[in-house]
Design a protein around this motif. Structure first.
Motif, PDB file in Angstrom:
ATOM      1  N   ALA A 113      28.260 -73.934  14.178  1.00 11.55           N
ATOM      2  CA  ALA A 113      27.889 -74.940  15.136  1.00 11.55           C
ATOM      3  C   ALA A 113      27.751 -76.564  14.161  1.00 11.55           C
ATOM      4  CB  ALA A 113      26.246 -74.355  15.759  1.00 11.55           C
ATOM      5  N   LEU A 114      27.264 -76.555  13.615  1.00 11.09           N
ATOM      6  CA  LEU A 114      27.356 -77.471  12.721  1.00 11.09           C
ATOM      7  C   LEU A 114      28.327 -77.952  11.756  1.00 11.09           C
ATOM      8  CD1 LEU A 114      24.286 -77.943  11.014  1.00 11.09           C
ATOM      9  CD2 LEU A 114      24.563 -78.552  13.166  1.00 11.09           C
ATOM     10  N   ARG A 115      29.703 -77.121  11.231  1.00 13.00           N
ATOM     11  CA  ARG A 115      30.747 -77.982  11.263  1.00 13.00           C
ATOM     12  C   ARG A 115      31.676 -78.912  12.250  1.00 13.00           C
ATOM     13  NH1 ARG A 115      32.006 -72.114   7.987  1.00 13.00           N
ATOM     14  NH2 ARG A 115      32.412 -73.273   6.426  1.00 13.00           N
ATOM     15  N   PHE A 116      31.276 -77.899  13.400  1.00 13.58           N
ATOM     16  CA  PHE A 116      31.950 -79.139  14.762  1.00 13.58           C
ATOM     17  C   PHE A 116      31.270 -80.331  14.860  1.00 13.58           C
ATOM     18  CE2 PHE A 116      33.348 -74.675  16.389  1.00 13.58           C
ATOM     19  CZ  PHE A 116      34.197 -75.394  16.544  1.00 13.58           C
ATOM     20  N   ARG A 117      30.176 -80.270  14.145  1.00 15.67           N
ATOM     21  CA  ARG A 117      29.664 -81.210  14.548  1.00 15.67           C
ATOM     22  C   ARG A 117      29.876 -82.645  13.334  1.00 15.67           C
ATOM     23  NH1 ARG A 117      28.678 -77.496  17.448  1.00 15.67           N
ATOM     24  NH2 ARG A 117      28.504 -77.975  19.937  1.00 15.67           N
ATOM     25  N   ALA A 118      30.288 -82.208  12.366  1.00 17.82           N
ATOM     26  CA  ALA A 118      29.691 -83.220  10.877  1.00 17.82           C
ATOM     27  C   ALA A 118      30.727 -83.933  11.557  1.00 17.82           C
ATOM     28  CB  ALA A 118      30.951 -82.968   9.586  1.00 17.82           C
ATOM     29  N   GLY A 119      29.713 -85.554  11.235  1.00 15.49           N
ATOM     30  CA  GLY A 119      29.556 -86.689  11.525  1.00 15.49           C
ATOM     31  C   GLY A 119      28.408 -87.287  12.083  1.00 15.49           C
ATOM     32  N   GLN A 120      28.082 -86.339  13.259  1.00 17.01           N
ATOM     33  CA  GLN A 120      27.229 -86.819  13.710  1.00 17.01           C
ATOM     34  C   GLN A 120      25.559 -87.673  12.980  1.00 17.01           C
ATOM     35  OE1 GLN A 120      25.756 -83.829  16.462  1.00 17.01           O
ATOM     36  NE2 GLN A 120      28.105 -83.340  17.573  1.00 17.01           N
ATOM     37  N   ASP A 121      24.793 -88.466  14.333  1.00 12.38           N
ATOM     38  CA  ASP A 121      24.014 -89.139  13.137  1.00 12.38           C
ATOM     39  C   ASP A 121      22.589 -87.971  12.995  1.00 12.38           C
ATOM     40  OD1 ASP A 121      24.702 -91.598  11.624  1.00 12.38           O
ATOM     41  OD2 ASP A 121      25.473 -91.475  13.939  1.00 12.38           O
ATOM     42  N   ALA A 122      23.057 -87.332  13.940  1.00 16.97           N
ATOM     43  CA  ALA A 122      21.348 -86.383  14.189  1.00 16.97           C
ATOM     44  C   ALA A 122      21.590 -85.245  15.513  1.00 16.97           C
ATOM     45  CB  ALA A 122      20.389 -87.287  15.290  1.00 16.97           C
ATOM     46  N   PHE A 123      20.795 -84.308  15.215  1.00 17.24           N
ATOM     47  CA  PHE A 123      21.209 -82.761  15.980  1.00 17.24           C
ATOM     48  C   PHE A 123      19.883 -82.734  16.603  1.00 17.24           C
ATOM     49  CE2 PHE A 123      21.549 -78.291  16.142  1.00 17.24           C
ATOM     50  CZ  PHE A 123      22.731 -78.552  17.043  1.00 17.24           C
ATOM     51  N   VAL A 124      19.947 -82.051  17.663  1.00 13.87           N
ATOM     52  CA  VAL A 124      18.769 -82.574  18.289  1.00 13.87           C
ATOM     53  C   VAL A 124      18.070 -80.398  18.479  1.00 13.87           C
ATOM     54  CG1 VAL A 124      17.200 -82.472  20.421  1.00 13.87           C
ATOM     55  CG2 VAL A 124      18.658 -83.983  19.972  1.00 13.87           C
TER      56      VAL A 124
END
Length: 528
Positions: free
Chosen positions: A178-189
């Motif tokens: 889940a977080l590999r796909f979202r690497a580069g985001q500033d925040a995760f809810v």
């Protein structure tokens, strides 16, 4: 000094753009934006994909939000790039599946680079006063800028939109994927205290500098102490949420099926059973409706799914005055976030045609779940965010454990909830009453949302040009997998002609059969 001169400056509205790609993510994105109406200007778009929701699914997803009467536009990746340039949002909410979220991050990153917005600044180590305020800042920097400052290197700067993502419901257990796909985001809810702990640990393992923010699930009612509002029908057997003497039987079976390491499943089940499994509140409405909320992926096999429908039919026969509803996210053939190989509406039609289930015993419904959770209703599921909606509404809830309680079944989060039960409990009309401590640590906590303040903070950072490029938020050595191949595949799927999208939306087994049938005879022999 006049009164007008003493007024505080008016905060500039924050422009927030949410990008969704499927029914459940559209619902989460619209509901999340609805919690930010006091923050700024809100906009919602869909990115074209094989799992694009149908018009009916879109209407159900945005019902009750500011977008209920809005025709949500559908954009290709190229159109999204143009839209970002034209509207210049401060924050992009990535309400999308992992591959699409990854694609949007890359679109923002490349647009920022092409616009020449990266502005390296001369790094400083800070004054003695600065070091006194933050003596440990150099021990574990939390952003690319801080890492650069700590090392004395130039800190990359960017005026790109801030990137915030999340998952549309229960996200336990937290996964590396889940977080590999979202690497580069500033925040995760995240939506529970448990999720915050787990995703923060996963981000640390991956080496991602990612703020993890807590917010209630946006489509649930305001947090409150849950009390059931369905009572025992005066002319029928009690709706008694599984009797106390069932706890040892259920506990022993759950211990063998869930296999959760480091936990005593028997104690998890027995503790809430003794305290929270009681007859539903007598001040509520009589039981008049039972809603089954399917989970697209579970159970996997047709026999297991048929068992659920047959148990509902047994309940209908035992209580003819109760409305039995199979509430699906989409009808057979409609796309969903998770593809459903064996849609329950199609299975029910087969069972009725064969005579296994009487005509009219069960009915299928679509649309918002809230329309079904009226006073006097109860809900059953295998594993679904629908259970949280029913618990928040004070509706007695049953989570079936017959097919296992584990991470693969996506229901391990319900261990200790007080709501696990069996098909026999369903047929007898017995439903769970939740454990309040479990609710507090999971999804019906009383904590206020951290998202509005986070969005304002990120917007201020973006306007000040102090954000770092997405690639700079990854620590050295982060393994993101075959990202180029994934991005190419997602890009093609987002821009393919409609017939190709229709083909891609078919079950994998169907696509494989079509490919095999279209191969020349000689190649089919070799393939075997």
């Amino acid at each position: 000094m006049t009164a007008s001169n003493t007024r505080p400056p008016v905060a500039r509205p924050v422009r927030i753009l949410a990008v969704a790609d499927s029914d459940s993510y559209l619902k989460w994105g619209a509901a999340t934006l609805a919690t930010l109406t006091d923050v700024g200007v809100l906009e919602l778009v869909l990115l074209r994909s094989p799992i694009l929701p149908s018009p009916d699914q879109r209407a159900a997803a945005v019902a009750g939000t500011p977008f209920a009467r809005v025709d949500v536009p559908v954009l290709t990746p190229r159109a999204l790039r143009a839209h970002l340039r034209m509207t210049d949002p401060d924050v992009v909410l990535l309400s999308a599946t992992g591959p699409v979220a990854e694609l949007v991050v890359r679109i923002v990153e490349r647009a920022d680079a092409r616009a020449g917005r990266r502005r390296p600044t001369r790094a400083t180590t800070g004054s003695a006063a600065d070091r006194a305020v933050e003596p440990d800042a150099g021990l574990r920097p939390t952003t690319g800028t801080e890492r650069a400052r700590a090392s004395g290197a130039a800190a990359p700067r960017s005026r790109r939109p801030a990137l915030v993502g999340g998952l549309p419901g229960m996200s336990y257990p937290a996964t590396l994927r889940a977080l590999r796909f979202r690497a580069g985001q500033d925040a995760f809810v995240v939506h529970s205290q448990r999720e915050r702990r787990e995703f923060a640990a996963v981000a640390d393992v991956l080496g991602l500098d990612l703020s993890v923010a807590l917010a209630p699930l946006p489509f649930l009612p305001a947090p409150h102490v849950v009390t059931p509002r369905t009572q025992v029908p005066p002319d029928s057997e009690p709706l008694d949420a599984m009797p106390h003497d069932a706890a040892p039987r259920d506990a022993s079976r759950t211990a063998t099926t869930c296999g959760a390491p480091g936990h005593d499943s028997a104690s998890l089940r027995a503790a809430p059973a003794a305290t929270h499994r009681a007859t539903a509140a007598t001040q509520g409405a009589p039981l008049s409706r039972v809603v089954f909320a399917p989970q697209a992926k579970m159970p996997v096999t047709r026999p297991h799914r048929v068992q659920i429908l047959e148990a509902l039919a047994r309940l209908a026969a035992a209580r003819p005055g109760v409305d039995i509803v199979v509430k699906v996210r989409g009808l057979a053939g409609e796309a969903q976030t998770h593809h459903e190989d064996l849609p329950f509406d199609a299975l029910l039609a087969d069972l009725v045609a064969s005579g296994s289930v009487p005509q009219g015993a069960l009915r299928v419904a679509t649309g918002p779940l809230s329309d079904q959770l009226v006073p006097g209703s109860a809900l059953v599921t295998v594993s679904s965010t629908a259970a949280l909606e029913s618990l928040a509404a004070g509706v007695p809830t049953l989570v079936l454990e017959d097919f296992g309680v584990n991470e693969r079944m996506l229901n391990a989060v319900f261990l200790g909830s007080g709501c696990l039960g069996t098909l026999d409990d369903l047929a007898a009309g017995r439903f769970g009453v939740p454990d309040q401590a479990w609710l507090d640590d999971n999804y019906l906590h009383m904590s206020p949302s951290e998202l509005p303040a986070l969005v304002r903070q990120l917007a201020d950072a973006r306007r000040a040009g102090s954000l770092v490029p997405p690639a700079a938020s990854r620590r050295d050595g982060v393994v993101l997998g075959r990202s180029r191949r994934r991005l190419a595949r997602t890009l093609v799927r987002s821009q393919a002609p409609t017939p190709v999208l229709t083909l891609l939306a078919l079950p994998r087994s169907t696509r494989q059969a079509l490919r095999q049938a279209l191969r020349p005879a000689g190649r089919r022999v070799i393939a075997r």
